[in-house]
Design a protein around this motif. Structure first.
Motif, PDB file in Angstrom:
ATOM      1  N   LEU A 112       7.334 106.212 -60.048  1.00 56.19           N
ATOM      2  CA  LEU A 112       7.481 105.476 -58.793  1.00 56.19           C
ATOM      3  C   LEU A 112       6.190 104.742 -58.467  1.00 56.19           C
ATOM      4  N   GLU A 113       6.219 103.422 -58.533  1.00 58.62           N
ATOM      5  CA  GLU A 113       5.052 102.611 -58.198  1.00 58.62           C
ATOM      6  C   GLU A 113       5.383 101.716 -57.013  1.00 58.62           C
ATOM      7  N   ILE A 114       4.443 101.604 -56.088  1.00 61.51           N
ATOM      8  CA  ILE A 114       4.645 100.831 -54.864  1.00 61.51           C
ATOM      9  C   ILE A 114       3.801  99.563 -54.903  1.00 61.51           C
ATOM     10  N   THR A 115       4.421  98.439 -54.578  1.00 61.76           N
ATOM     11  CA  THR A 115       3.703  97.175 -54.515  1.00 61.76           C
ATOM     12  C   THR A 115       2.901  97.099 -53.215  1.00 61.76           C
ATOM     13  N   ASN A 116       1.669  96.677 -53.318  1.00 64.77           N
ATOM     14  CA  ASN A 116       0.819  96.522 -52.141  1.00 64.77           C
ATOM     15  C   ASN A 116       1.034  95.129 -51.562  1.00 64.77           C
ATOM     16  N   ILE A 117       1.732  95.062 -50.440  1.00 64.40           N
ATOM     17  CA  ILE A 117       2.079  93.760 -49.858  1.00 64.40           C
ATOM     18  C   ILE A 117       0.861  93.037 -49.281  1.00 64.40           C
ATOM     19  N   LEU A 118      -0.257  93.757 -49.158  1.00 66.74           N
ATOM     20  CA  LEU A 118      -1.463  93.147 -48.588  1.00 66.74           C
ATOM     21  C   LEU A 118      -2.511  92.797 -49.649  1.00 66.74           C
ATOM     22  N   ILE A 119      -2.162  92.941 -50.924  1.00 63.90           N
ATOM     23  CA  ILE A 119      -3.159  92.782 -51.978  1.00 63.90           C
ATOM     24  C   ILE A 119      -3.814  91.402 -51.953  1.00 63.90           C
ATOM     25  N   TRP A 120      -3.040  90.379 -51.626  1.00 62.43           N
ATOM     26  CA  TRP A 120      -3.540  89.011 -51.565  1.00 62.43           C
ATOM     27  C   TRP A 120      -4.649  88.895 -50.520  1.00 62.43           C
ATOM     28  N   ASP A 121      -4.399  89.419 -49.316  1.00 63.64           N
ATOM     29  CA  ASP A 121      -5.387  89.375 -48.236  1.00 63.64           C
ATOM     30  C   ASP A 121      -6.612  90.219 -48.575  1.00 63.64           C
ATOM     31  N   ILE A 122      -6.385  91.385 -49.137  1.00 69.40           N
ATOM     32  CA  ILE A 122      -7.493  92.293 -49.447  1.00 69.40           C
ATOM     33  C   ILE A 122      -8.447  91.657 -50.457  1.00 69.40           C
ATOM     34  N   LYS A 123      -7.885  91.092 -51.533  1.00 71.65           N
ATOM     35  CA  LYS A 123      -8.727  90.475 -52.566  1.00 71.65           C
ATOM     36  C   LYS A 123      -9.498  89.280 -52.025  1.00 71.65           C
ATOM     37  N   LYS A 124      -8.896  88.569 -51.106  1.00 71.80           N
ATOM     38  CA  LYS A 124      -9.521  87.360 -50.573  1.00 71.80           C
ATOM     39  C   LYS A 124     -10.570  87.669 -49.515  1.00 71.80           C
ATOM     40  N   PHE A 125     -10.226  88.517 -48.559  1.00 70.19           N
ATOM     41  CA  PHE A 125     -11.077  88.711 -47.395  1.00 70.19           C
ATOM     42  C   PHE A 125     -11.946  89.970 -47.452  1.00 70.19           C
ATOM     43  N   PHE A 126     -11.596  90.896 -48.332  1.00 63.32           N
ATOM     44  CA  PHE A 126     -12.374  92.135 -48.413  1.00 63.32           C
ATOM     45  C   PHE A 126     -12.720  92.428 -49.868  1.00 63.32           C
ATOM     46  N   ARG A 127     -13.394  91.470 -50.469  1.00 62.85           N
ATOM     47  CA  ARG A 127     -13.680  91.539 -51.901  1.00 62.85           C
ATOM     48  C   ARG A 127     -14.554  92.738 -52.268  1.00 62.85           C
ATOM     49  N   LYS A 128     -15.537  93.053 -51.425  1.00 65.57           N
ATOM     50  CA  LYS A 128     -16.429  94.175 -51.737  1.00 65.57           C
ATOM     51  C   LYS A 128     -15.663  95.497 -51.747  1.00 65.57           C
ATOM     52  N   GLU A 129     -14.801  95.681 -50.754  1.00 70.73           N
ATOM     53  CA  GLU A 129     -14.002  96.908 -50.698  1.00 70.73           C
ATOM     54  C   GLU A 129     -13.028  96.963 -51.875  1.00 70.73           C
ATOM     55  N   TYR A 130     -12.470  95.810 -52.227  1.00 73.81           N
ATOM     56  CA  TYR A 130     -11.551  95.754 -53.367  1.00 73.81           C
ATOM     57  C   TYR A 130     -12.276  96.088 -54.669  1.00 73.81           C
ATOM     58  N   ASP A 131     -13.506  95.588 -54.821  1.00 77.21           N
ATOM     59  CA  ASP A 131     -14.293  95.897 -56.020  1.00 77.21           C
ATOM     60  C   ASP A 131     -14.573  97.401 -56.128  1.00 77.21           C
TER      61      ASP A 131
END
Length: 281
Positions: A112-131
């Motif tokens: 069971l894998e869940i898609t992160n619907i916010l991944i686009w925003d996270i990668k764009k606006f919170f790059r350090k946290e995403y890294d």
């Protein structure tokens, strides 16, 4: 140090010299031990001091059933986050990370894998946290032997954000007020009611929440989007873009904060999605 409570073979509860309840971890630290017996400081790998009773209780409850590998993973993630991020995290960060990662690994192993619907925003606006989230995936792979998707890096980034974004009461009021003002502008501009139970609305509100945090902390993100893409968005989502400009003008006058082109772009896209969904009802 005297053992007050044994959570498992690797974690016990004790008290330090000042009488503060302390949770200590070490491989086999409680093996063949009983409450009241002493443990050597040399056996301790990690010490947790949670001053909030509720946070301490939740942490102890989750540690009872989780293998030590997951605790070590959370420790490493928090250490990386402390080195690379400017946030100071709440006491719940360890509990939330351990619980999330343990549950995720079980879920993925069950297919069971869940898609992160916010991944686009996270990668764009919170790059350090995403890294940091990406580095967390490497730690999980190394310790558990399971390779997780970038969606999980985004979920871990969200936990870091939610634990690190801890404004004081006055800021919380201001953030709520900003979000209400923006949603009111959109509702009156398009004469719509939001579908508040929908995924689209959830993503929209989350975007506004993070935008409001940046506003109250007076931080900005650099413009990196290609000008041709911005022009295309302006034409494709003309009405939403005009509404975004109205919001930008309001924010500039009311809060002396200039919205960047990138922020305007993403606000436009979110507005278009939320109004299109509302028009379908």
């Amino acid at each position: 140090m005297k053992i007050d409570k044994i959570l498992n073979n690797n974690v016990v509860v004790t008290h330090d010299q000042s009488g503060q309840e302390t949770i200590v971890m070490g491989k086999g630290i409680a093996f063949k031990k009983r409450v009241g017996e002493q443990i050597s400081k040399n056996a301790i790998d990690k010490t947790y001091v949670l001053k909030d009773e509720a946070a301490s209780y939740r942490f102890q409850e989750i540690l009872k059933d989780v293998p030590i590998e997951y605790i070590e993973i959370a420790n490493e993630i928090v250490e990386i986050a402390n080195r690379n991020l400017d946030n100071s995290f709440s006491e719940n960060i360890y509990t939330n990370l351990i619980d999330h990662i343990y549950s995720t690994v079980k879920r993925v192993k069950e297919g069971l894998e869940i898609t992160n619907i916010l991944i686009w925003d996270i990668k764009k606006f919170f790059r350090k946290e995403y890294d940091v989230g990406l580095q967390a995936l490497e730690i999980i792979k190394d310790k558990i032997g399971l390779e997780l998707s970038e969606d999980e890096a985004g979920f871990i980034a969200l936990h870091l954000l939610n634990s690190g974004l801890a404004p004081n009461f006055n800021d919380a009021e201001k953030i709520t007020k900003i979000m209400q003002e923006i949603t009111t502008i959109i509702k009156y501009n398009f004469h719509i009611e939001f579908q508040e139970e929908s995924v689209v609305y959830y993503r929209f509100i989350t975007h506004l929440k993070f935008f409001a945090y940046r506003l109250v902390s007076n931080t900005h993100y650099k413009d990196e989007t290609d000008e041709d893409l911005i022009k295309m968005i302006q034409l494709k989502y003309r009405n939403a873009y005009q509404c975004a400009l109205t919001i930008s003008d309001f924010i500039a006058k009311q809060y002396k904060y200039d919205i960047t082109k990138d922020e305007l772009l993403y606000l436009t896209i979110h507005i278009d999605r939320v109004i299109r969904q509302s028009e379908l009802v």
